[in-house]
Design a protein around this motif. Structure first.
Motif, mmCIF file in Angstrom:
data_model
loop_
_atom_site.group_PDB
_atom_site.id
_atom_site.type_symbol
_atom_site.label_atom_id
_atom_site.label_comp_id
_atom_site.label_asym_id
_atom_site.label_seq_id
_atom_site.Cartn_x
_atom_site.Cartn_y
_atom_site.Cartn_z
ATOM 1 N N ILE A 251 0.936 -1.303 0.021
ATOM 2 C CA ILE A 251 0.048 0.048 -0.020
ATOM 3 C C ILE A 251 1.024 1.167 -0.056
ATOM 4 N N ALA A 252 0.747 1.992 -1.004
ATOM 5 C CA ALA A 252 1.637 3.493 -1.090
ATOM 6 C C ALA A 252 0.729 4.161 -0.137
ATOM 7 N N LEU A 253 1.177 4.897 0.494
ATOM 8 C CA LEU A 253 0.455 5.546 1.465
ATOM 9 C C LEU A 253 0.951 7.059 1.612
ATOM 10 N N ALA A 254 0.163 8.180 0.999
ATOM 11 C CA ALA A 254 0.635 9.381 1.255
ATOM 12 C C ALA A 254 0.802 9.837 2.624
ATOM 13 N N ARG A 255 1.846 10.435 3.067
ATOM 14 C CA ARG A 255 2.313 10.586 4.602
ATOM 15 C C ARG A 255 3.041 11.955 4.684
ATOM 16 N N ASP A 256 2.304 13.136 4.978
ATOM 17 C CA ASP A 256 3.306 14.170 5.145
ATOM 18 C C ASP A 256 2.240 15.335 5.820
ATOM 19 N N ASP A 293 0.792 -1.914 -5.196
ATOM 20 C CA ASP A 293 -0.298 -2.313 -5.775
ATOM 21 C C ASP A 293 -1.865 -1.615 -5.570
ATOM 22 N N VAL A 294 -1.786 -0.598 -4.720
ATOM 23 C CA VAL A 294 -2.662 0.344 -4.505
ATOM 24 C C VAL A 294 -2.161 1.619 -3.942
ATOM 25 N N CYS A 295 -2.882 3.016 -4.008
ATOM 26 C CA CYS A 295 -2.285 4.011 -3.497
ATOM 27 C C CYS A 295 -3.449 4.704 -2.576
ATOM 28 N N TRP A 296 -2.979 5.310 -1.634
ATOM 29 C CA TRP A 296 -4.090 5.541 -0.583
ATOM 30 C C TRP A 296 -3.562 7.159 -0.157
ATOM 31 N N LEU A 297 -4.330 8.211 -0.595
ATOM 32 C CA LEU A 297 -4.318 9.429 -0.261
ATOM 33 C C LEU A 297 -5.295 9.936 0.935
ATOM 34 N N GLU A 324 -3.449 4.429 -13.935
ATOM 35 C CA GLU A 324 -4.055 3.737 -14.887
ATOM 36 C C GLU A 324 -4.155 2.402 -15.175
ATOM 37 N N THR A 325 -3.635 1.907 -14.133
ATOM 38 C CA THR A 325 -3.692 0.345 -14.074
ATOM 39 C C THR A 325 -3.911 -0.365 -12.576
ATOM 40 N N ARG A 326 -3.941 0.549 -11.618
ATOM 41 C CA ARG A 326 -4.092 0.169 -10.258
ATOM 42 C C ARG A 326 -5.050 1.014 -9.390
ATOM 43 N N PRO A 327 -5.691 0.667 -8.409
ATOM 44 C CA PRO A 327 -6.467 1.529 -7.373
ATOM 45 C C PRO A 327 -5.776 2.652 -6.957
ATOM 46 N N VAL A 328 -6.445 4.062 -7.079
ATOM 47 C CA VAL A 328 -6.156 4.993 -6.323
ATOM 48 C C VAL A 328 -7.329 5.422 -5.243
ATOM 49 N N HIS A 329 -7.232 5.511 -3.911
ATOM 50 C CA HIS A 329 -8.409 5.941 -3.304
ATOM 51 C C HIS A 329 -7.995 7.427 -2.364
ATOM 52 N N GLY A 330 -9.000 8.018 -2.158
ATOM 53 C CA GLY A 330 -8.682 9.306 -1.493
ATOM 54 C C GLY A 330 -9.904 9.630 -0.355
ATOM 55 N N GLU A 331 -9.483 9.776 0.841
ATOM 56 C CA GLU A 331 -10.399 10.201 1.891
ATOM 57 C C GLU A 331 -10.321 11.525 2.042
ATOM 58 N N CYS A 332 -11.429 12.287 2.062
ATOM 59 C CA CYS A 332 -11.491 13.661 2.471
ATOM 60 C C CYS A 332 -10.510 14.590 1.776
ATOM 61 N N GLY A 333 -9.414 15.157 2.470
ATOM 62 C CA GLY A 333 -8.447 15.668 1.733
ATOM 63 C C GLY A 333 -7.590 14.924 0.409
ATOM 64 N N GLY A 334 -7.550 13.481 0.558
ATOM 65 C CA GLY A 334 -7.402 13.098 -0.582
ATOM 66 C C GLY A 334 -8.442 13.035 -1.677
ATOM 67 N N TYR A 335 -9.508 12.920 -1.291
ATOM 68 C CA TYR A 335 -10.448 13.164 -2.502
ATOM 69 C C TYR A 335 -10.355 14.524 -3.046
ATOM 70 N N HIS A 430 -9.916 3.534 -12.167
ATOM 71 C CA HIS A 430 -9.476 3.005 -10.941
ATOM 72 C C HIS A 430 -9.275 4.048 -9.866
ATOM 73 N N ALA A 431 -9.628 5.203 -9.993
ATOM 74 C CA ALA A 431 -9.857 6.034 -8.982
ATOM 75 C C ALA A 431 -11.007 6.233 -8.102
ATOM 76 N N SER A 432 -10.857 6.591 -6.877
ATOM 77 C CA SER A 432 -12.183 6.614 -6.140
ATOM 78 C C SER A 432 -11.883 7.636 -4.927
ATOM 79 N N GLY A 433 -12.817 8.294 -4.514
ATOM 80 C CA GLY A 433 -12.726 8.954 -3.379
ATOM 81 C C GLY A 433 -13.995 9.650 -2.577
#
Length: 442
Positions: A251-256, A293-297, A324-335, A430-433
């Protein structure tokens, strides 16, 4: 201390009474005695647990009687508090504030106190009254027979005479006074629109925590408070069927500073399930690692960093290529970051990732707060179509433009009382939020 872990719950009759600063002061002061102190936060909150971790030197955790079943609460608590000697839990809002529902399922701090057998330490802001504070305390002591008040800590005491007057009132109802803090603006922590400035952004955090501990140690009878703590019940290991499954193996997790709102119990459950969490920083212009294989914002404060995010070309190109090929999901600010544009508080509009058909604004504020129960419309990182999740919204952003199409909506929402809020969020390719923060499956 030794033996089974013991605990107390620090609560108040309203927000803004000083329970966070007093909780942090207690946690640090007791940790300085060599006690293995752990924090717990009642209800949805990302910021206070990070301060708990700073005060105690150990991770804190959120527990929520509305969003989580008793089994889930027990599982998270058993996993998180196993090494604790003393739990200093912090309530949310007022002691009995929650949603309308069956006893024990309201999300109120009193539910957790009853579930774990935590005596309640009541913080009373006595600015503007004196003996009448005893009537408030008496009401809290008698409203719910499931809980027990261990005593009171006064806050915002104006003078020794003021303290004596309040103490006389408490003596009439037989409720112990555990301590009294004088008015001191220097003990306040810096705030912004969602609450406190985040722990990792707070200047001189260690010095501030030490000052809080010094003030609490001088004003509170810590020995009496320790004596009032009770053994915690209900910590038996249990399977947590409501945990969110890992959205991927890596899980690629945006963190800053722009993306930091992730519940610790999710990360713990994902790791226990064998997933690997790989952090990256959008503000440092880092793309999501290509071997994930997944990105989480997650949520956070992208509105404070919109210009830097708009200029982060490697991050923007990397997320678009990932999607383009894998899921990317954003919650609130990520959305918000996954949308087309984000307008900051000064009215400047910045291009975002343009993966979802939504435009948001912080210049046109709209306060959104409350529990949400979501039924997923499509298969995605949070589960299959038809899965139900419980969580919350807490943001000031306004949607200024969005595509209103059923085929691109993310989930159907109802509030805590079952009233329909319609379709929310987006899923495109593949994008959701969504603005919705997931807490558990239901």
């Amino acid at each position: 201390m030794s033996g089974a872990p013991r605990g107390i719950l620090v609560s108040a009759v309203r927000s803004g009474a000083g329970k966070t600063t007093i909780t942090l002061g207690l946690q640090r002061a007791l940790a300085r005695r060599g006690i293995a102190v752990r924090g717990v936060k009642n209800g949805p909150d990302y910021i206070d647990p990070a301060f708990h971790a700073g005060a105690t030197g150990a991770p804190s955790v959120n527990l929520d009687s509305f969003a989580m079943s008793d089994t889930t609460i027990a599982a998270i608590a058993a996993r998180s508090l196993a090494s604790a000697e003393l739990v200093v839990a912090e309530g949310s809002m007022g002691l009995f504030d929650g949603v309308r529902g069956e006893t024990g399922r309201t999300g109120a701090s009193a539910d957790l106190a009853a579930l774990f057998g935590w005596p309640v330490v009541l913080v009373l802001d006595v600015s503007g009254h004196a003996q009448s504070a005893a009537a408030v305390a008496l009401g809290c002591a008698s409203l719910d027979p499931r809980i027990r008040l261990a005593g009171v800590i006064l806050n915002q005491v104006a003078s020794p005479r003021h303290r004596r007057l309040v103490e006389d009132g408490l003596a009439r109802i037989g409720l112990p006074l555990l301590g009294a803090l004088a008015r001191n603006a220097d003990l306040k922590l810096p705030e912004r629109h969602l609450g406190l400035v985040q722990a990792h952004e707070t200047a001189d955090l260690e010095a501030r925590l030490e000052a809080l501990a010094d003030a609490v140690e001088a004003a509170v009878d810590l020995d009496a408070l320790l004596a009032a703590a009770a053994p915690i019940v209900g910590l038996a290991e249990a399977p947590d069927a409501a945990a969110l499954p890992p959205p991927g193996q890596r899980i690629a997790l945006a963190r800053d500073a722009a993306f930091s709102f992730v519940y610790p119990h999710h990360l713990a459950a994902w790791r226990e399930a064998g997933a690997e969490i790989v952090p990256f920083s959008p503000l440092a212009d880092e793309p999501p690692p290509s071997d994930c294989d997944v990105c989480w914002l997650p949520g956070g404060y992208p509105e404070l960093h919109a210009g830097r995010l708009a200029a982060a070309e490697r991050f923007r190109a990397g997320v678009r290529a990932f999607a383009e090929t894998r899921p990317v999901h954003g919650e609130c600010g990520g959305y918000m970051a996954l949308g087309r544009t984000l307008t900051d508080a000064e009215g400047a509009t910045h291009p975002m990732l343009d993966l979802l058909p939504v435009e948001t604004s912080f210049a046109k504020r709209k306060f959104n707060l409350g529990y949400r129960i979501a039924t997923l419309i499509h298969d995605g990182p949070l589960g299959p179509a038809g899965a139900r999740l419980v969580g919350h919204e807490f943001h000031y952003a306004a949607v200024v433009a969005r595509e209103e199409a059923r085929e691109t909506a993310f989930a159907d929402l109802v509030d805590a009382e079952g009233a329909s809020l319609g379709a929310a969020g987006h899923r495109v390719g593949h994008a959701s939020g969504t603005f919705f923060h997931a807490i558990a499956r239901r």
